[in-house]
Design an enzyme around this catalytic site. Structure first.
Site, mmCIF file in Angstrom:
data_model
loop_
_atom_site.group_PDB
_atom_site.id
_atom_site.type_symbol
_atom_site.label_atom_id
_atom_site.label_comp_id
_atom_site.label_asym_id
_atom_site.label_seq_id
_atom_site.Cartn_x
_atom_site.Cartn_y
_atom_site.Cartn_z
ATOM 1 N N SER A 342 0.822 -1.215 0.000
ATOM 2 C CA SER A 342 0.000 0.000 0.000
ATOM 3 C C SER A 342 0.856 1.265 0.000
ATOM 4 C CB SER A 342 -0.920 0.006 1.229
ATOM 5 O OG SER A 342 -0.161 0.243 2.383
ATOM 6 N N CYS A 343 0.202 2.396 -0.225
ATOM 7 C CA CYS A 343 0.915 3.674 -0.309
ATOM 8 C C CYS A 343 1.175 4.283 1.065
ATOM 9 C CB CYS A 343 0.131 4.654 -1.147
ATOM 10 S SG CYS A 343 -0.093 4.064 -2.818
ATOM 11 N N ASP A 344 0.865 3.578 2.107
ATOM 12 C CA ASP A 344 1.107 4.088 3.455
ATOM 13 C C ASP A 344 2.500 3.660 3.905
ATOM 14 O OD1 ASP A 344 1.139 4.506 6.275
ATOM 15 O OD2 ASP A 344 -1.051 4.577 6.224
#
Ligand SMILES: Cc1ncc(COP(=O)(O)O)c(C=O)c1O
Length: 395
Positions: A342-344
């Site tokens: 994910s982009c986190d």
């Protein structure tokens, strides 16, 4: 899940150890292809582990902590084994009832409950509830008249890999006044509960905690409270990076320690979650990228198609160290930072203590994350960043 023709080629790539011959989830994974991260859990392994825990626990009754893995097929299999259930919410109660449990088989173990859910549980025959505060006692008095309540005590559990301290329980110093308050409110203080901390690998770690509870038990009885339910909570461990003691022996050691301190107790309950289901399941996932941040970067980064938000939440703080099987096992390995897709930027699984994985690992390789039957599907987000939630196949 997309089940395709058994892929002999990919299966051969998996380097399945001999022990997997009697590991149905591993055998199932090796014989199929998957188009997204999937948890495969074996009912037979769950029921075998249930038998092992029963053998060690003796007279104590198992209330399976549903939160560990709420797959209906697992609940049903445990109902058929005669298990009871620790439910944390109305949703879990409905699930247990839908799979054949009765209200008498279920305890409502969350100390933070909606009044409407207490009333629902009461109307469905649940009589055993947890509380750790005066306000919760008031709710139970109002919405579950006649309930038997076990009061949860805060204990120190520094030995657990996944501690459950602080948020739940009442301080030991406040426990006798709470018992008296409950009596004044007309609530039956039936007993005490605690949680030694999840993934407590050494059974000897229970001893100081049991000492604390036994002292309160004696004080409560001396104050005239008819304590007769001792809830041991969970804490029973699973093998992840390090091998743990077998379930039967571990449970037997805990029960010896309980008997030594409490003698005969009319109803002892244990609430295993992880220790019952973790080893019954594995997650199959895929490597998406292997890269370095610069030419002289000492660390390889390995990104999987599963991460912190799609099932591996217990890597938070690098607390639970999963074993990862790859097609290149047996070859040269090197340290790497393992991360999710994910982009986190919080979606990094192991960095403080990098994990050793084969240097040949590449995009497209299938990996099997071992012993993931607990706290994975139930933690998986619905679709953070558009990644699909963890698929679950119960075999
Ligand atoms: C009240 C209660 N009982 C039992 C469990 C299960 O613990 P474990 O998975 O360590 O067996 C939990 C876990 O959060 C819990 O909160």
């Amino acid at each position: 899940m997309t089940a395709m023709i058994p892929g002999a080629l990919r299966a051969a790539n998996l380097a399945v150890p001999a022990a997997d011959v009697i590991d149905p989830a591993a055998a199932f994974i090796a014989s199929r292809q998957f188009d997204r991260p999937t948890l495969v859990v074996s009912r037979d392994r769950v029921t075998a582990q249930y038998d092992a825990l029963v053998a060690g626990l003796g007279e104590a009754r198992i209330h399976y902590a549903v939160k560990a893995n709420p797959a209906p097929e697992i609940i049903r299999a445990l109902v058929l084994k005669g298990a009871r259930f620790d439910a944390a919410s109305r949703g879990e109660i409905e699930l247990c009832l839908s799979q054949g449990a009765t209200g008498a088989d279920i305890s409502f173990g969350n100390t933070i409950k909606k009044p409407a859910d207490i009333a629902y549980a009461h109307a469905h025959g649940i009589t055993l509830f947890a509380a750790d505060s005066e306000a919760e006692i008031d709710k139970l008095a109002a919405h579950a008249p006649g309930a038997r309540v076990y009061l949860r005590v805060i204990v120190e559990n520094s030995d657990a890999d996944w501690p459950l301290s602080r948020k739940f329980g009442c301080a030991r110093s406040a426990m006798l006044p709470l018992m008296d308050y409950a009596r004044g409110a007309g609530v039956d203080v039936a007993g005490l509960s605690f949680h030694v901390g999840s993934q407590t690998r050494n059974p000897a770690s229970w001893n100081p905690v049991l000492d604390q509870i036994a002292a309160l038990w004696t004080a409560g009885r001396e104050a005239g409270h008819d304590l007769r339910v001792l809830n041991l909570g969970g804490g029973f461990p699973a093998t992840y990076e390090d091998e743990v003691m077998g379930a039967a022996r571990y449970a037997a050691e805990v029960m010896d320690a309980v008997t030594e301190r409490f003698g005969t107790v009319p109803y002892i309950m244990a609430e295993p979650g992880r220790g019952l289901v973790a080893e019954a399941g594995h997650i199959v996932a895929e490597v998406l990228l292997v890269s370095r941040k610069s030419a002289d970067d000492l660390h390889r980064w390995v990104y999987l198609d599963i991460g912190m938000f799609s099932g591996l939440a217990e890597t938070m703080g690098e607390a639970i160290r999963y074993r990862i099987q790859t097609p290149h096992d047996g070859g040269e390995t090197g340290a790497c930072i393992l991360a999710g897709p994910s982009c986190d930027s919080a979606d990094i699984l192991y960095e403080q203590r990098p994990i050793n994985l084969p240097t040949a690992l590449a995009c497209g390789d299938r990996v099997v994350i071992r012993n993931c039957g607990a706290y994975t599907s139930s933690y998986s987000s619905v679709g953070f960043n558009g990644f699909p939630p963890l698929d679950v196949v119960v075999i």
